[in-house]
Design a protein around this motif. Structure first.
Motif, PDB file in Angstrom:
ATOM      1  N   VAL A 136     -21.222   0.793  10.599  1.00 31.74           N
ATOM      2  CA  VAL A 136     -20.067   0.423   9.762  1.00 31.74           C
ATOM      3  C   VAL A 136     -19.052  -0.370  10.593  1.00 31.74           C
ATOM      4  O   VAL A 136     -18.425  -1.305  10.107  1.00 31.74           O
ATOM      5  CB  VAL A 136     -19.396   1.688   9.169  1.00 31.74           C
ATOM      6  CG1 VAL A 136     -18.185   1.321   8.357  1.00 31.74           C
ATOM      7  CG2 VAL A 136     -20.359   2.489   8.329  1.00 31.74           C
ATOM      8  N   LEU A 137     -18.931   0.003  11.866  1.00 33.99           N
ATOM      9  CA  LEU A 137     -17.996  -0.706  12.764  1.00 33.99           C
ATOM     10  C   LEU A 137     -18.548  -2.075  13.182  1.00 33.99           C
ATOM     11  O   LEU A 137     -17.813  -3.062  13.242  1.00 33.99           O
ATOM     12  CB  LEU A 137     -17.788   0.133  14.043  1.00 33.99           C
ATOM     13  CG  LEU A 137     -16.723   1.204  14.024  1.00 33.99           C
ATOM     14  CD1 LEU A 137     -16.691   1.923  15.368  1.00 33.99           C
ATOM     15  CD2 LEU A 137     -15.357   0.559  13.768  1.00 33.99           C
ATOM     16  N   LEU A 138     -19.858  -2.139  13.463  1.00 35.70           N
ATOM     17  CA  LEU A 138     -20.458  -3.366  14.009  1.00 35.70           C
ATOM     18  C   LEU A 138     -20.643  -4.462  12.952  1.00 35.70           C
ATOM     19  O   LEU A 138     -20.555  -5.651  13.260  1.00 35.70           O
ATOM     20  CB  LEU A 138     -21.819  -3.044  14.632  1.00 35.70           C
ATOM     21  CG  LEU A 138     -21.809  -2.275  15.949  1.00 35.70           C
ATOM     22  CD1 LEU A 138     -23.230  -1.847  16.325  1.00 35.70           C
ATOM     23  CD2 LEU A 138     -21.202  -3.119  17.061  1.00 35.70           C
ATOM     24  N   LEU A 139     -20.881  -4.069  11.702  1.00 35.09           N
ATOM     25  CA  LEU A 139     -21.158  -5.073  10.663  1.00 35.09           C
ATOM     26  C   LEU A 139     -20.055  -6.117  10.516  1.00 35.09           C
ATOM     27  O   LEU A 139     -20.334  -7.312  10.580  1.00 35.09           O
ATOM     28  CB  LEU A 139     -21.449  -4.388   9.323  1.00 35.09           C
ATOM     29  CG  LEU A 139     -22.915  -4.081   9.046  1.00 35.09           C
ATOM     30  CD1 LEU A 139     -23.062  -3.209   7.806  1.00 35.09           C
ATOM     31  CD2 LEU A 139     -23.733  -5.346   8.890  1.00 35.09           C
ATOM     32  N   PRO A 140     -18.761  -5.694  10.332  1.00 30.41           N
ATOM     33  CA  PRO A 140     -17.726  -6.735  10.215  1.00 30.41           C
ATOM     34  C   PRO A 140     -17.625  -7.600  11.480  1.00 30.41           C
ATOM     35  O   PRO A 140     -17.369  -8.798  11.388  1.00 30.41           O
ATOM     36  CB  PRO A 140     -16.436  -5.957   9.988  1.00 30.41           C
ATOM     37  CG  PRO A 140     -16.767  -4.530   9.952  1.00 30.41           C
ATOM     38  CD  PRO A 140     -18.214  -4.349  10.159  1.00 30.41           C
ATOM     39  N   SER A 148     -17.114 -16.905  11.211  1.00 30.30           N
ATOM     40  CA  SER A 148     -15.722 -17.358  11.239  1.00 30.30           C
ATOM     41  C   SER A 148     -15.671 -18.865  11.040  1.00 30.30           C
ATOM     42  O   SER A 148     -16.470 -19.609  11.590  1.00 30.30           O
ATOM     43  CB  SER A 148     -15.002 -17.042  12.546  1.00 30.30           C
ATOM     44  OG  SER A 148     -15.603 -16.018  13.161  1.00 30.30           O
ATOM     45  N   GLY A 149     -14.709 -19.235  10.174  1.00 33.02           N
ATOM     46  CA  GLY A 149     -14.518 -20.661   9.871  1.00 33.02           C
ATOM     47  C   GLY A 149     -15.489 -21.184   8.819  1.00 33.02           C
ATOM     48  O   GLY A 149     -15.401 -22.340   8.429  1.00 33.02           O
ATOM     49  N   TYR A 156     -16.758 -12.889   1.772  1.00 33.55           N
ATOM     50  CA  TYR A 156     -15.556 -12.166   1.324  1.00 33.55           C
ATOM     51  C   TYR A 156     -15.951 -10.803   0.752  1.00 33.55           C
ATOM     52  O   TYR A 156     -15.340  -9.782   1.093  1.00 33.55           O
ATOM     53  CB  TYR A 156     -14.792 -12.989   0.277  1.00 33.55           C
ATOM     54  CG  TYR A 156     -14.126 -14.219   0.862  1.00 33.55           C
ATOM     55  CD1 TYR A 156     -14.650 -15.497   0.637  1.00 33.55           C
ATOM     56  CD2 TYR A 156     -13.015 -14.101   1.687  1.00 33.55           C
ATOM     57  CE1 TYR A 156     -14.069 -16.623   1.194  1.00 33.55           C
ATOM     58  CE2 TYR A 156     -12.419 -15.216   2.257  1.00 33.55           C
ATOM     59  CZ  TYR A 156     -12.952 -16.477   2.010  1.00 33.55           C
ATOM     60  OH  TYR A 156     -12.372 -17.587   2.597  1.00 33.55           O
ATOM     61  N   ILE A 157     -17.012 -10.777  -0.080  1.00 38.06           N
ATOM     62  CA  ILE A 157     -17.463  -9.492  -0.656  1.00 38.06           C
ATOM     63  C   ILE A 157     -17.892  -8.549   0.474  1.00 38.06           C
ATOM     64  O   ILE A 157     -17.535  -7.370   0.490  1.00 38.06           O
ATOM     65  CB  ILE A 157     -18.636  -9.712  -1.647  1.00 38.06           C
ATOM     66  CG1 ILE A 157     -18.225 -10.643  -2.789  1.00 38.06           C
ATOM     67  CG2 ILE A 157     -19.151  -8.380  -2.194  1.00 38.06           C
ATOM     68  CD1 ILE A 157     -19.395 -11.113  -3.648  1.00 38.06           C
ATOM     69  N   GLU A 158     -18.629  -9.086   1.458  1.00 39.19           N
ATOM     70  CA  GLU A 158     -19.105  -8.258   2.580  1.00 39.19           C
ATOM     71  C   GLU A 158     -17.933  -7.654   3.349  1.00 39.19           C
ATOM     72  O   GLU A 158     -17.926  -6.462   3.660  1.00 39.19           O
ATOM     73  CB  GLU A 158     -19.944  -9.097   3.544  1.00 39.19           C
ATOM     74  CG  GLU A 158     -21.279  -9.523   3.001  1.00 39.19           C
ATOM     75  CD  GLU A 158     -21.745 -10.833   3.596  1.00 39.19           C
ATOM     76  OE1 GLU A 158     -22.740 -11.370   3.106  1.00 39.19           O
ATOM     77  OE2 GLU A 158     -21.088 -11.332   4.531  1.00 39.19           O
ATOM     78  N   ILE A 163     -15.176  -3.069   5.044  1.00 32.73           N
ATOM     79  CA  ILE A 163     -13.918  -2.458   5.508  1.00 32.73           C
ATOM     80  C   ILE A 163     -13.548  -1.277   4.610  1.00 32.73           C
ATOM     81  O   ILE A 163     -13.109  -0.229   5.086  1.00 32.73           O
ATOM     82  CB  ILE A 163     -12.803  -3.523   5.587  1.00 32.73           C
ATOM     83  CG1 ILE A 163     -13.149  -4.502   6.717  1.00 32.73           C
ATOM     84  CG2 ILE A 163     -11.442  -2.877   5.813  1.00 32.73           C
ATOM     85  CD1 ILE A 163     -12.308  -5.745   6.790  1.00 32.73           C
ATOM     86  N   GLY A 164     -13.807  -1.400   3.293  1.00 39.66           N
ATOM     87  CA  GLY A 164     -13.535  -0.296   2.355  1.00 39.66           C
ATOM     88  C   GLY A 164     -14.335   0.949   2.735  1.00 39.66           C
ATOM     89  O   GLY A 164     -13.779   2.046   2.882  1.00 39.66           O
TER      90      GLY A 164
END
Ligand code: HEM
Length: 183
Positions: A136-140, A148-149, A156-158, A163-164
């Motif tokens: 859960v921590l590594l995915l974002p 990025s960029g 955005y959905i991911e 994060i939720g």
């Protein structure tokens, strides 16, 4: 089942030829979504005491298959995303460090999700599966590292869903900690 698999393989072969970037992103998205769905039912049960809910019961009943599908989508995502030339150049592996760690942990959790190993590992099985919180921590981090960029709709959905679920998981861990330490 085999019909769906055949259709899936045909779509993957066609898209990896026609739209490789879209396919890489779509498979990453499916891997992430199916993985988050394996966490969802117990979070709803533990945090909101939601028990006899049709969707939740269905997710709980099929959690193992959903977990294995997530691993399957992730391996497919890697095969489509990785630059073959990089495989021969070890210095390039650093580019994929978060992704490699992710697939290693996801693989570990997938291959220890069967009755035989659950019986064999006993209490250690639960400890091992705490690694799920690391995913859960590594995915974002992986998504930010690679996207990025160049965020697209999937991204955005991911980010919002990961994060939720990350916040809900942190609440669950905190409650568990409170229960074991203060009561
Ligand atoms: C060695 C392992 C991995 C490699 C080499 C890898 C590679 C990549 C690359 C190159 C991208 C960017 C694609 C682009 O440029 O548009 C990407 C994005 C992504 N990856 Fe991975 N990945 C790996 C593991 C994983 C795993 C295990 C998951 C999920 C469980 C995952 C989920 C995603 C997601 C959700 C995105 C963002 C897709 C989007 O927003 O469009 N990746 N990955």
């Amino acid at each position: 089942m085999s019909i769906f698999l055949a259709i899936y393989i045909i779509i993957v072969i066609l898209f990896s030829w026609l739209f490789p970037r879209f396919l890489s992103n779509a498979l990453g998205f499916l891997a992430l979504l199916s993985y988050l769905l394996t966490l969802f039912p117990s979070l709803l049960r533990k945090l909101f005491n939601i028990r006899n809910n049709l969707f939740n019961n269905w997710l709980l009943k099929h959690r193992r298959y959903i977990g294995v599908s997530s691993f399957g989508f992730a391996v497919n995502h890697i095969v489509v995303s990785i630059n073959i030339n990089d495989l021969l150049d070890v210095s390039k592996y650093a580019h994929y460090r978060i992704g490699l760690l992710l697939i290693f942990i996801l693989g570990l959790l997938t291959f220890t999700s069967n009755d035989w190993i659950v019986k064999k590992l006993k209490k250690d099985w639960k400890k091992l599966h705490q690694l799920t919180y690391l995913i859960v921590l590594l995915l974002p981090l992986h998504i930010l590292d690679k996207m990025s960029g160049k965020f697209n709709y999937f991204t955005y959905i991911e980010m919002i869903t990961t994060i939720g679920i990350g916040i809900l998981s942190a609440c669950r861990l905190f409650l568990k900690y409170k229960q074991t330490n203060f009561f």
